[in-house]
Scaffold this motif. Structure first.
Motif, PDB file in Angstrom:
ATOM      1  N   ARG A  26      34.561  54.727  43.857  1.00 49.75           N
ATOM      2  CA  ARG A  26      34.373  54.159  42.515  1.00 49.75           C
ATOM      3  C   ARG A  26      35.270  52.945  42.325  1.00 49.75           C
ATOM      4  NH1 ARG A  26      34.604  59.675  41.160  1.00 49.75           N
ATOM      5  NH2 ARG A  26      36.465  59.462  39.879  1.00 49.75           N
ATOM      6  N   ASP A  27      36.462  52.989  42.906  1.00 49.47           N
ATOM      7  CA  ASP A  27      37.334  51.812  42.848  1.00 49.47           C
ATOM      8  C   ASP A  27      36.650  50.624  43.507  1.00 49.47           C
ATOM      9  OD1 ASP A  27      39.212  53.375  41.640  1.00 49.47           O
ATOM     10  OD2 ASP A  27      40.428  53.687  43.429  1.00 49.47           O
ATOM     11  N   LEU A  28      36.031  50.912  44.624  1.00 54.03           N
ATOM     12  CA  LEU A  28      35.314  49.868  45.353  1.00 54.03           C
ATOM     13  C   LEU A  28      34.215  49.279  44.478  1.00 54.03           C
ATOM     14  CD1 LEU A  28      35.944  48.875  48.106  1.00 54.03           C
ATOM     15  CD2 LEU A  28      34.893  50.926  49.036  1.00 54.03           C
ATOM     16  N   ILE A  29      33.488  50.142  43.811  1.00 50.78           N
ATOM     17  CA  ILE A  29      32.420  49.687  42.925  1.00 50.78           C
ATOM     18  C   ILE A  29      33.003  48.842  41.794  1.00 50.78           C
ATOM     19  CG2 ILE A  29      30.715  50.467  41.236  1.00 50.78           C
ATOM     20  CD1 ILE A  29      30.244  52.895  43.080  1.00 50.78           C
ATOM     21  N   ASP A  30      34.104  49.307  41.235  1.00 52.88           N
ATOM     22  CA  ASP A  30      34.752  48.536  40.175  1.00 52.88           C
ATOM     23  C   ASP A  30      35.141  47.146  40.682  1.00 52.88           C
ATOM     24  OD1 ASP A  30      34.517  50.542  38.272  1.00 52.88           O
ATOM     25  OD2 ASP A  30      36.444  51.453  38.787  1.00 52.88           O
ATOM     26  N   ALA A  31      35.659  47.129  41.904  1.00 49.72           N
ATOM     27  CA  ALA A  31      36.081  45.840  42.469  1.00 49.72           C
ATOM     28  C   ALA A  31      34.890  44.901  42.649  1.00 49.72           C
ATOM     29  CB  ALA A  31      36.795  46.058  43.801  1.00 49.72           C
ATOM     30  N   LEU A  32      33.723  45.464  42.858  1.00 48.45           N
ATOM     31  CA  LEU A  32      32.522  44.639  43.014  1.00 48.45           C
ATOM     32  C   LEU A  32      31.853  44.376  41.669  1.00 48.45           C
ATOM     33  CD1 LEU A  32      31.052  46.327  46.215  1.00 48.45           C
ATOM     34  CD2 LEU A  32      31.945  44.000  46.055  1.00 48.45           C
ATOM     35  N   GLY A  33      32.491  44.839  40.632  1.00 46.69           N
ATOM     36  CA  GLY A  33      31.898  44.784  39.300  1.00 46.69           C
ATOM     37  C   GLY A  33      31.832  43.411  38.676  1.00 46.69           C
ATOM     38  N   ASP A  34      32.351  42.422  39.357  1.00 51.54           N
ATOM     39  CA  ASP A  34      32.269  41.070  38.821  1.00 51.54           C
ATOM     40  C   ASP A  34      30.940  40.408  39.184  1.00 51.54           C
ATOM     41  OD1 ASP A  34      32.568  40.596  41.478  1.00 51.54           O
ATOM     42  OD2 ASP A  34      34.351  39.358  41.308  1.00 51.54           O
ATOM     43  N   GLY A  35      30.143  41.124  39.944  1.00 48.66           N
ATOM     44  CA  GLY A  35      28.814  40.613  40.261  1.00 48.66           C
ATOM     45  C   GLY A  35      28.782  39.641  41.426  1.00 48.66           C
ATOM     46  N   GLU A  36      29.934  39.351  41.976  1.00 49.22           N
ATOM     47  CA  GLU A  36      29.982  38.429  43.103  1.00 49.22           C
ATOM     48  C   GLU A  36      29.886  39.174  44.425  1.00 49.22           C
ATOM     49  OE1 GLU A  36      30.195  35.072  42.784  1.00 49.22           O
ATOM     50  OE2 GLU A  36      29.982  35.452  40.648  1.00 49.22           O
ATOM     51  N   SER A  37      29.591  38.433  45.472  1.00 48.15           N
ATOM     52  CA  SER A  37      29.667  39.002  46.813  1.00 48.15           C
ATOM     53  C   SER A  37      31.106  38.938  47.296  1.00 48.15           C
ATOM     54  CB  SER A  37      28.786  38.204  47.777  1.00 48.15           C
ATOM     55  OG  SER A  37      27.437  38.399  47.473  1.00 48.15           O
ATOM     56  N   HIS A  38      31.537  40.011  47.932  1.00 48.75           N
ATOM     57  CA  HIS A  38      32.908  40.029  48.429  1.00 48.75           C
ATOM     58  C   HIS A  38      32.939  40.423  49.894  1.00 48.75           C
ATOM     59  CE1 HIS A  38      35.150  39.401  44.685  1.00 48.75           C
ATOM     60  NE2 HIS A  38      34.177  40.059  44.097  1.00 48.75           N
ATOM     61  N   ALA A  39      33.767  39.733  50.638  1.00 48.84           N
ATOM     62  CA  ALA A  39      33.964  40.093  52.031  1.00 48.84           C
ATOM     63  C   ALA A  39      34.833  41.335  52.105  1.00 48.84           C
ATOM     64  CB  ALA A  39      34.627  38.949  52.780  1.00 48.84           C
ATOM     65  N   VAL A  40      34.697  42.070  53.190  1.00 51.31           N
ATOM     66  CA  VAL A  40      35.470  43.293  53.380  1.00 51.31           C
ATOM     67  C   VAL A  40      36.966  43.024  53.250  1.00 51.31           C
ATOM     68  CG1 VAL A  40      36.010  45.137  54.997  1.00 51.31           C
ATOM     69  CG2 VAL A  40      33.686  44.259  54.854  1.00 51.31           C
ATOM     70  N   GLY A  41      37.405  41.929  53.825  1.00 58.09           N
ATOM     71  CA  GLY A  41      38.820  41.594  53.773  1.00 58.09           C
ATOM     72  C   GLY A  41      39.345  41.452  52.359  1.00 58.09           C
ATOM     73  N   GLU A  42      38.540  40.906  51.506  1.00 57.13           N
ATOM     74  CA  GLU A  42      38.951  40.765  50.104  1.00 57.13           C
ATOM     75  C   GLU A  42      39.146  42.133  49.470  1.00 57.13           C
ATOM     76  OE1 GLU A  42      36.260  36.738  49.267  1.00 57.13           O
ATOM     77  OE2 GLU A  42      35.755  38.664  48.366  1.00 57.13           O
ATOM     78  N   LEU A  43      38.200  43.023  49.772  1.00 61.22           N
ATOM     79  CA  LEU A  43      38.281  44.370  49.204  1.00 61.22           C
ATOM     80  C   LEU A  43      39.471  45.125  49.771  1.00 61.22           C
ATOM     81  CD1 LEU A  43      34.462  44.994  49.380  1.00 61.22           C
ATOM     82  CD2 LEU A  43      35.812  44.526  47.329  1.00 61.22           C
ATOM     83  N   VAL A  44      39.736  44.913  51.043  1.00 63.20           N
ATOM     84  CA  VAL A  44      40.906  45.535  51.659  1.00 63.20           C
ATOM     85  C   VAL A  44      42.170  45.075  50.946  1.00 63.20           C
ATOM     86  CG1 VAL A  44      42.348  45.522  53.729  1.00 63.20           C
ATOM     87  CG2 VAL A  44      39.888  45.889  53.933  1.00 63.20           C
ATOM     88  N   ALA A  45      42.225  43.777  50.676  1.00 61.19           N
ATOM     89  CA  ALA A  45      43.397  43.230  49.980  1.00 61.19           C
ATOM     90  C   ALA A  45      43.494  43.774  48.558  1.00 61.19           C
ATOM     91  CB  ALA A  45      43.319  41.705  49.964  1.00 61.19           C
ATOM     92  N   ALA A  46      42.357  43.849  47.905  1.00 65.13           N
ATOM     93  CA  ALA A  46      42.348  44.275  46.506  1.00 65.13           C
ATOM     94  C   ALA A  46      42.747  45.748  46.359  1.00 65.13           C
ATOM     95  CB  ALA A  46      40.970  44.046  45.899  1.00 65.13           C
ATOM     96  N   LEU A  47      42.224  46.589  47.224  1.00 66.07           N
ATOM     97  CA  LEU A  47      42.490  48.027  47.097  1.00 66.07           C
ATOM     98  C   LEU A  47      43.710  48.480  47.888  1.00 66.07           C
ATOM     99  CD1 LEU A  47      38.986  49.714  47.108  1.00 66.07           C
ATOM    100  CD2 LEU A  47      40.144  48.432  45.331  1.00 66.07           C
ATOM    101  N   ARG A  48      44.196  47.595  48.745  1.00 64.44           N
ATOM    102  CA  ARG A  48      45.371  47.933  49.561  1.00 64.44           C
ATOM    103  C   ARG A  48      45.167  49.199  50.363  1.00 64.44           C
ATOM    104  NH1 ARG A  48      50.655  46.028  46.618  1.00 64.44           N
ATOM    105  NH2 ARG A  48      49.932  43.972  45.908  1.00 64.44           N
ATOM    106  N   LEU A  49      44.087  49.209  51.084  1.00 61.17           N
ATOM    107  CA  LEU A  49      43.783  50.348  51.943  1.00 61.17           C
ATOM    108  C   LEU A  49      43.491  49.835  53.338  1.00 61.17           C
ATOM    109  CD1 LEU A  49      41.371  52.287  49.573  1.00 61.17           C
ATOM    110  CD2 LEU A  49      43.633  53.029  50.340  1.00 61.17           C
ATOM    111  N   PRO A  50      43.608  50.712  54.327  1.00 61.98           N
ATOM    112  CA  PRO A  50      43.304  50.301  55.711  1.00 61.98           C
ATOM    113  C   PRO A  50      41.861  49.824  55.824  1.00 61.98           C
ATOM    114  CG  PRO A  50      44.239  52.524  55.658  1.00 61.98           C
ATOM    115  CD  PRO A  50      44.079  52.104  54.255  1.00 61.98           C
ATOM    116  N   GLN A  51      41.632  48.839  56.634  1.00 61.86           N
ATOM    117  CA  GLN A  51      40.296  48.267  56.769  1.00 61.86           C
ATOM    118  C   GLN A  51      39.251  49.283  57.201  1.00 61.86           C
ATOM    119  OE1 GLN A  51      39.204  47.198  60.365  1.00 61.86           O
ATOM    120  NE2 GLN A  51      37.193  47.423  59.408  1.00 61.86           N
ATOM    121  N   PRO A  52      39.528  50.147  58.181  1.00 64.86           N
ATOM    122  CA  PRO A  52      38.483  51.114  58.561  1.00 64.86           C
ATOM    123  C   PRO A  52      38.091  52.027  57.407  1.00 64.86           C
ATOM    124  CG  PRO A  52      40.130  50.976  60.285  1.00 64.86           C
ATOM    125  CD  PRO A  52      40.673  50.205  59.110  1.00 64.86           C
TER     126      PRO A  52
END
Lengths: 126, 126
Positions: A26-52
Motif C-alpha cells: 500500500r505504501d508503494l501504491i501511495d508513492a505512485l499516487g501522484d499519477g506519474e510513472s516512477h522508476a524502481v530506483g525512485e521507489l527504492v529511494a522513497a520507501l528506503r527498502l532493499p531493491q529486491p
DNA sequence: CTGACATATTCCATGAATGGAATATATTGC
DNA sequence: GCAATATATTCCATTCATGGAATATGTCAG
C-alpha cells in the motif's frame, strides 16, 4: 500395489484484496499516487527498502493489474492503474449505509427493513 | 557463557486489509450485508462451511472491528460494523481520479500537473 | 567488447495462515 | 443434575508468504 497420482490445482493466483494485505504494498501504491510513472530506483529511494524487496512487491501489484510497467532504457517505469482499485472501492461502497454518512435515521431504518424483507424467506434473519 | 533473552515484538495484530484478504471472509461480510444480526448457525447454513471455520473467520473479523457480537441465550449474534470498511473505502477513494469517472481529460491532466508539482522537489518523478 | 548501472529472479530459512478433527465452554430445557 | 444445542478453542499438519543474500538479465557509455 498401485499409486495414483493426483494433480492438485492449488495456487489460486492472488487477487486484488490479497495484494493490498501487505502494508508495504500500500505504501508503494501511495508513492505512485501522484499519477506519474516512477522508476524502481525512485521507489527504492522513497520507501528506503532493499531493491529486491521493492521489485518483488511491484511484481505482485503487477500480477493483479494494480500497476503497469513500461521499459525505458535501462529503467522500468511503473504507473498506477485505476481499475483494480476501483473494484475495491466499489465493493466497500456497497456497505456505505453502515457508516452513518449524512443519511438520516429514518431512511436508514427503511433500508434495513427492505433488506430483511429479502432475507426473511428462509427464516435466516433475527 | 551468557544468554541474552530478547523479547521480540512480532505479531503486529492483523489490520483491516489483511482481514479482507481471505475471500471467505468477504463472503461472510456480504452475508451480513443486510444490516441484521445473524447467529453463527445462520451463517454456517448460508455459506455451507464447517462451523469451526466460520467461527474462526468471524473471530478475525471481530479482532479488527469489522463485526461486533452480542450474546443472546445460547446464540451469538454478529452484526456488521461500518467504520473499518469505511477506512478501506476512503483509502481506495483517494485514487478515484485513476479511473476516468466522468472527469474530463482536461481536468484530469490538471490534477496530474498539480501532483507532480509537489513531487518534483527531489527529482523523483519522470 | 567491457564495465557500470538498473532491475528481476532464484534460493532458502523462517514465520504465519489455513483446514480439519477433536474437544471445550456455555446455555437451555427437562 | 443431565442431555442437547450453539459456539469457541485447541492441536496439528500443510501450505504459503516473507525477508535476505546472492545472482542473473538486460542496457547503456565508452
Amino acid at each position: 500395489m498401485e499409486y495414483i497420482a493426483v494433480m492438485v490445482a492449488t495456487q489460486e493466483s492472488r487477487d486484488v484484496f490479497a495484494a493490498l494485505a501487505e502494508p508495504r504494498r500500500r505504501d508503494l501504491i501511495d508513492a505512485l499516487g501522484d499519477g506519474e510513472s516512477h522508476a524502481v530506483g525512485e521507489l527504492v529511494a522513497a520507501l528506503r527498502l532493499p531493491q529486491p524487496t521493492v521489485s518483488k512487491d511491484l511484481g505482485v501489484l503487477r500480477e493483479v493489474g494494480i500497476v503497469s510497467v513500461t521499459r525505458r532504457g535501462r529503467h522500468r517505469l511503473y504507473r498506477l492503474e485505476g481499475e483494480p482499485l476501483r473494484q475495491v472501492h466499489d465493493w466497500a461502497k456497497t456497505f456505505e449505509r453502515f457508516w452513518g454518512h449524512q443519511l438520516d435515521r429514518v431512511k436508514q431504518q427503511a433500508e434495513r427493513m427492505a433488506a430483511s424483507e429479502t432475507a426473511s424467506k428462509e427464516g435466516r434473519s433475527c
